[in-house]
Design an enzyme around this catalytic site. Sequence first.
Site, PDB file in Angstrom:
ATOM      1  N   SER A 131       0.849  -1.223   0.000  1.00  0.00           N
ATOM      2  CA  SER A 131       0.000   0.000   0.000  1.00  0.00           C
ATOM      3  C   SER A 131       0.865   1.246   0.000  1.00  0.00           C
ATOM      4  CB  SER A 131      -0.856   0.041   1.274  1.00  0.00           C
ATOM      5  OG  SER A 131      -1.541  -1.154   1.388  1.00  0.00           O
ATOM      6  N   HIS A 171      -4.735   1.107  -5.026  1.00  0.00           N
ATOM      7  CA  HIS A 171      -3.948   0.012  -5.618  1.00  0.00           C
ATOM      8  C   HIS A 171      -4.230  -0.041  -7.118  1.00  0.00           C
ATOM      9  CE1 HIS A 171      -2.516  -3.083  -2.421  1.00  0.00           C
ATOM     10  NE2 HIS A 171      -2.128  -1.865  -2.140  1.00  0.00           N
ATOM     11  N   HIS A 189      -5.638  -9.177  -1.322  1.00  0.00           N
ATOM     12  CA  HIS A 189      -5.657  -9.398   0.124  1.00  0.00           C
ATOM     13  C   HIS A 189      -6.808 -10.307   0.513  1.00  0.00           C
ATOM     14  CE1 HIS A 189      -3.870  -5.367  -0.539  1.00  0.00           C
ATOM     15  NE2 HIS A 189      -3.101  -5.646   0.486  1.00  0.00           N
ATOM     16  N   TYR A 215      -8.711  -9.920   2.981  1.00  0.00           N
ATOM     17  CA  TYR A 215      -9.894  -9.175   3.435  1.00  0.00           C
ATOM     18  C   TYR A 215     -10.767  -8.729   2.259  1.00  0.00           C
ATOM     19  CZ  TYR A 215      -6.901  -5.119   2.465  1.00  0.00           C
ATOM     20  OH  TYR A 215      -6.054  -4.217   1.879  1.00  0.00           O
ATOM     21  N   GLU A 216     -10.216  -8.815   1.054  1.00  0.00           N
ATOM     22  CA  GLU A 216     -11.051  -8.453  -0.115  1.00  0.00           C
ATOM     23  C   GLU A 216     -12.013  -9.596  -0.454  1.00  0.00           C
ATOM     24  OE1 GLU A 216      -8.891  -6.501  -3.514  1.00  0.00           O
ATOM     25  OE2 GLU A 216      -7.158  -7.052  -2.291  1.00  0.00           O
ATOM     26  N   ALA A 264       2.934  -2.430   3.973  1.00  0.00           N
ATOM     27  CA  ALA A 264       2.782  -1.433   5.027  1.00  0.00           C
ATOM     28  C   ALA A 264       2.354  -2.210   6.263  1.00  0.00           C
ATOM     29  CB  ALA A 264       1.707  -0.433   4.630  1.00  0.00           C
ATOM     30  N   MET A 322      -1.442  -7.227   6.855  1.00  0.00           N
ATOM     31  CA  MET A 322      -2.523  -8.046   6.315  1.00  0.00           C
ATOM     32  C   MET A 322      -2.124  -8.693   4.991  1.00  0.00           C
ATOM     33  SD  MET A 322      -5.703  -5.458   7.021  1.00  0.00           S
ATOM     34  CE  MET A 322      -5.798  -4.473   8.517  1.00  0.00           C
ATOM     35  N   SER A 323      -0.847  -8.960   4.829  1.00  0.00           N
ATOM     36  CA  SER A 323      -0.395  -9.532   3.539  1.00  0.00           C
ATOM     37  C   SER A 323       0.903 -10.310   3.752  1.00  0.00           C
ATOM     38  CB  SER A 323      -0.139  -8.378   2.550  1.00  0.00           C
ATOM     39  OG  SER A 323       1.026  -7.654   2.971  1.00  0.00           O
ATOM     40  N   ASN A 373       2.094   3.065  11.077  1.00  0.00           N
ATOM     41  CA  ASN A 373       1.451   3.577  12.288  1.00  0.00           C
ATOM     42  C   ASN A 373       2.017   2.823  13.482  1.00  0.00           C
ATOM     43  OD1 ASN A 373      -0.271   1.254  11.196  1.00  0.00           O
ATOM     44  ND2 ASN A 373      -0.915   1.396  13.345  1.00  0.00           N
ATOM     45  N   HIS A 397      -6.552   3.693   7.158  1.00  0.00           N
ATOM     46  CA  HIS A 397      -5.940   3.426   5.843  1.00  0.00           C
ATOM     47  C   HIS A 397      -5.279   4.677   5.278  1.00  0.00           C
ATOM     48  CE1 HIS A 397      -5.208   1.303   2.134  1.00  0.00           C
ATOM     49  NE2 HIS A 397      -5.818   2.241   1.444  1.00  0.00           N
TER      50      HIS A 397
HETATM   51  C1  LIG Z   1      -1.318  -2.241   6.250  1.00  0.00           C
HETATM   52  C2  LIG Z   1      -1.485  -2.298   7.736  1.00  0.00           C
HETATM   53  C3  LIG Z   1      -1.164  -1.290   8.597  1.00  0.00           C
HETATM   54  C4  LIG Z   1      -1.503  -1.758   9.855  1.00  0.00           C
HETATM   55  N1  LIG Z   1      -1.447  -1.209  11.088  1.00  0.00           N
HETATM   56  C5  LIG Z   1      -1.892  -1.931  12.155  1.00  0.00           C
HETATM   57  O1  LIG Z   1      -1.848  -1.453  13.280  1.00  0.00           O
HETATM   58  N2  LIG Z   1      -2.389  -3.194  12.010  1.00  0.00           N
HETATM   59  C6  LIG Z   1      -2.444  -3.730  10.777  1.00  0.00           C
HETATM   60  N3  LIG Z   1      -2.949  -4.964  10.621  1.00  0.00           N
HETATM   61  N4  LIG Z   1      -2.002  -3.006   9.693  1.00  0.00           N
HETATM   62  N5  LIG Z   1      -1.984  -3.359   8.390  1.00  0.00           N
END
Ligand SMILES: Cc1cc2[nH]c(=O)nc(N)n2n1
Length: 289
Positions: free
Chosen positions: A31, A69, A91, A93-94, A121, A224-225, A248, A262
């Site tokens: 991402s 994307h 992903h 989740y999609e 990310a 998530m990947s 984050n 996001h």
């Molecule tokens: C792309 C992404 C960014 C974060 N941040 C987070 O706290 N937890 C996640 N699962 N993800 N996934």
Amino acid sequence: NTYTFEALQESAQYLLDRVKMRPKIGIICGSGMEQNELCPGSLADSLENKQCFPYEEIPHFPLSTVKGHQGQMVFGYLQGVPIMCMQGRFHYYEGYPLWKCAMPVRVMKLVGVTHLIATNAAGGLNPTYKVGDIMMVKDHVNMMGFAGNNPLQGPNDDRFGPRFPPMNKAYNAYLLEIGQQVADEMSISDIVHKGVYTCLGGPNFETVAELKMLRMIGVDAVGMSTVHEVITARHCDLTVFAFSLITNQCITDYENHEEANHEEVMDVGKSRQPLLQKYRKGKEWLFIR
Ligand SMILES: Cc1cc2[nH]c(=O)nc(N)n2n1
């Protein structure tokens, strides 16, 4: 898994018939690190002699549905090294099963790729990580696999790899060393880390209790990947290097009232573009060449 070896060969042949180059390196952009109009200069942008194939053009490819994307496979040269690069990935989740999310890795293998570089990310769980840092993945925890949700589930096709593939050397130690050297040469070692990544199904971000648990089991970044792509890559014997952009800081106390979202993930992705480009152009390319 409806993607038989023959079906994936059709996907690969579609590409092989249309490009002269034969890339040895496949890249999966995460991402905010792939092309979009707001942030020119993404990796795929900096490829020379580019050839782009929107996913909907490639036989059997799923379509990408995440905002920000671009769904296309880009072939091109990076400092003279032939590359194929996925702009936009699939992903869980999609709504795609993991074997569908990871099918492009098998197509890369059938195109002749030997090395996979996966980027993503992720939320920083290690308290020493700051937003915008880079975490080279030294190992992963396959949380979804603990429940049996695995891209290799179902009949094994020996033409890709063994029924029970080892995962103890999933992330190539030599490339991690090179990555560290590149960071040292670029004097960015203070923001480049080596850590453990885990993938959750999403699409929600984690609760405080979930993050505390993940931290307890030694996870440094959560996304998530990537895990299912790496498992699929190791199954068919690709050499793997992966890194996360920390977008984050995970919130592991009940007092903190910030929220992961996001947009924040995308913003950090854009702001770190130039650094990531330089980092990727580092020595590891020459090594793989
Ligand atoms: C792309 C992404 C960014 C974060 N941040 C987070 O706290 N937890 C996640 N699962 N993800 N996934």
